[in-house]
Design a protein around this motif. Structure first.
Motif, PDB file in Angstrom:
ATOM      1  N   THR A 116       0.624  -0.986   0.436  1.00 59.95           N
ATOM      2  CA  THR A 116      -0.208  -0.120   0.115  1.00 59.95           C
ATOM      3  C   THR A 116       0.717   1.264   0.126  1.00 59.95           C
ATOM      4  O   THR A 116       1.501   0.751   0.658  1.00 59.95           O
ATOM      5  N   LEU A 117       0.361   2.260  -0.227  1.00 59.19           N
ATOM      6  CA  LEU A 117       0.959   3.772  -0.163  1.00 59.19           C
ATOM      7  C   LEU A 117       1.699   4.110   0.643  1.00 59.19           C
ATOM      8  O   LEU A 117       2.905   4.913   1.245  1.00 59.19           O
ATOM      9  N   TYR A 118       0.892   3.959   2.249  1.00 54.80           N
ATOM     10  CA  TYR A 118       1.760   4.523   3.794  1.00 54.80           C
ATOM     11  C   TYR A 118       2.829   3.430   4.054  1.00 54.80           C
ATOM     12  O   TYR A 118       3.777   4.236   4.187  1.00 54.80           O
ATOM     13  N   TYR A 119       2.883   1.830   3.290  1.00 55.29           N
ATOM     14  CA  TYR A 119       4.032   1.256   3.128  1.00 55.29           C
ATOM     15  C   TYR A 119       4.980   1.105   2.316  1.00 55.29           C
ATOM     16  O   TYR A 119       6.248   1.045   2.919  1.00 55.29           O
ATOM     17  N   LEU A 138       5.952   4.443   1.313  1.00 56.05           N
ATOM     18  CA  LEU A 138       6.653   5.728   2.373  1.00 56.05           C
ATOM     19  C   LEU A 138       7.244   5.075   3.242  1.00 56.05           C
ATOM     20  O   LEU A 138       8.534   5.896   3.725  1.00 56.05           O
ATOM     21  N   VAL A 139       6.924   3.988   3.900  1.00 51.40           N
ATOM     22  CA  VAL A 139       7.942   3.280   5.369  1.00 51.40           C
ATOM     23  C   VAL A 139       9.348   3.055   4.663  1.00 51.40           C
ATOM     24  O   VAL A 139      10.024   3.068   4.580  1.00 51.40           O
ATOM     25  N   PHE A 140       8.871   2.262   4.102  1.00 49.87           N
ATOM     26  CA  PHE A 140       9.281   2.105   2.916  1.00 49.87           C
ATOM     27  C   PHE A 140      11.219   3.454   2.211  1.00 49.87           C
ATOM     28  O   PHE A 140      12.243   2.865   2.393  1.00 49.87           O
ATOM     29  N   MET A 141      10.200   3.947   1.785  1.00 44.48           N
ATOM     30  CA  MET A 141      11.238   5.328   1.094  1.00 44.48           C
ATOM     31  C   MET A 141      12.215   5.639   2.283  1.00 44.48           C
ATOM     32  O   MET A 141      13.286   6.531   2.445  1.00 44.48           O
ATOM     33  N   LEU A 142      11.278   6.177   3.637  1.00 47.84           N
ATOM     34  CA  LEU A 142      12.054   6.575   4.605  1.00 47.84           C
ATOM     35  C   LEU A 142      13.167   5.486   4.904  1.00 47.84           C
ATOM     36  O   LEU A 142      13.823   5.848   5.435  1.00 47.84           O
ATOM     37  N   LEU A 143      13.065   4.312   5.168  1.00 44.20           N
ATOM     38  CA  LEU A 143      13.588   3.213   5.713  1.00 44.20           C
ATOM     39  C   LEU A 143      15.153   3.216   4.943  1.00 44.20           C
ATOM     40  O   LEU A 143      16.600   3.461   5.087  1.00 44.20           O
ATOM     41  N   VAL A 144      14.755   3.536   3.219  1.00 42.32           N
ATOM     42  CA  VAL A 144      15.925   3.552   2.269  1.00 42.32           C
ATOM     43  C   VAL A 144      17.055   5.132   2.669  1.00 42.32           C
ATOM     44  O   VAL A 144      17.910   5.053   2.285  1.00 42.32           O
ATOM     45  N   ALA A 145      16.074   6.441   3.176  1.00 41.76           N
ATOM     46  CA  ALA A 145      16.532   7.712   3.044  1.00 41.76           C
ATOM     47  C   ALA A 145      17.422   7.167   4.486  1.00 41.76           C
ATOM     48  O   ALA A 145      18.675   8.069   4.975  1.00 41.76           O
ATOM     49  N   GLU A 146      17.254   6.650   5.134  1.00 40.06           N
ATOM     50  CA  GLU A 146      17.567   6.729   6.826  1.00 40.06           C
ATOM     51  C   GLU A 146      19.300   5.463   6.292  1.00 40.06           C
ATOM     52  O   GLU A 146      20.101   5.675   7.148  1.00 40.06           O
TER      53      GLU A 146
END
Length: 212
Positions: free
Chosen positions: A2-5, A7-15
């Protein structure tokens, strides 16, 4: 996903990218300028505030994914307890439950690793800041002319921003209390002056003077 997950994956990659940037060997001067900019930039401060709110939502997603994994485990346990007479139907249902279990576990690991890495990043940033301050002090003791200056002072104060903000709030509260006391003191002074005038008039004439 889903979209929010997503976004969470993109945030994990950014971290992960930010963590690699923090641990990459960088010359002291460049690292000091970079951390001074991070500690002083109002844009970075607003971004950090927004990230705190984002991590609260990720924590809610993590709790929800853990709950889903638990419910799927209960369903699997119940399907095993059912008889073998419905083996064909149970086989299809079991595949569906296994798929839901996989997605729930994936979401749980994704949110969990994102939250865990955020704690690591925060701690790593604090440790690097402490190391930079210690290196700055060592260079001062060794007589290095490049040490100190405005950037060194800013870096020294960067780790105490929370304490400074707390002291500023306490100082503002003390100033408000002081202003309140000043106003009360002025009121009492006026009342005392009025009472003194009335008393003097009574002593001279025997009775209080009437206003004309």
């Amino acid at each position: 996903m889903t979209l929010y997950y997503s976004l969470v994956f993109m945030l994990l990659v950014a971290e992960m990218a930010l963590f690699m940037l923090l641990i990459v060997p960088i010359p002291f001067t460049i690292r000091r300028k970079m951390f001074t900019f991070i500690s002083e930039s109002p844009l970075v401060a607003k971004l950090q505030y927004g990230m705190k709110i984002t991590f609260i939502f990720i924590l809610i997603l993590f709790i929800d994914s853990v709950n889903r994994v638990y419910r799927v485990q209960v369903e699997l346990a119940e399907s095993k307890d059912m008889g073998a007479s419905r083996s064909a139907v149970l086989g299809h249902e079991r595949m569906e439950v296994q798929a839901r279990k996989f997605y729930s576990q994936r979401n749980m690991y994704l949110c969990g690793f994102t939250l865990f890495l955020s704690l690591i990043l925060n701690r790593t940033y604090t440790l690097i800041l402490d190391v930079l301050r210690l290196e700055e002090k060592v260079k001062k003791y060794e007589g290095d002319p490049s040490a100190g200056g405005k950037q060194g002072e800013k870096l020294e104060n960067a780790g105490n921003m929370g304490e400074i903000a707390k002291l500023r709030k306490e100082l503002a509260a003390k100033e408000r209390d002081l202003e309140t006391l000043k106003k009360q003191s002025e009121g009492l002074s006026r009342e005392y002056g009025n009472l003194s005038d009335t008393y003097e008039a009574t002593q001279k004439d025997g009775t209080p003077k009437k206003d004309k």
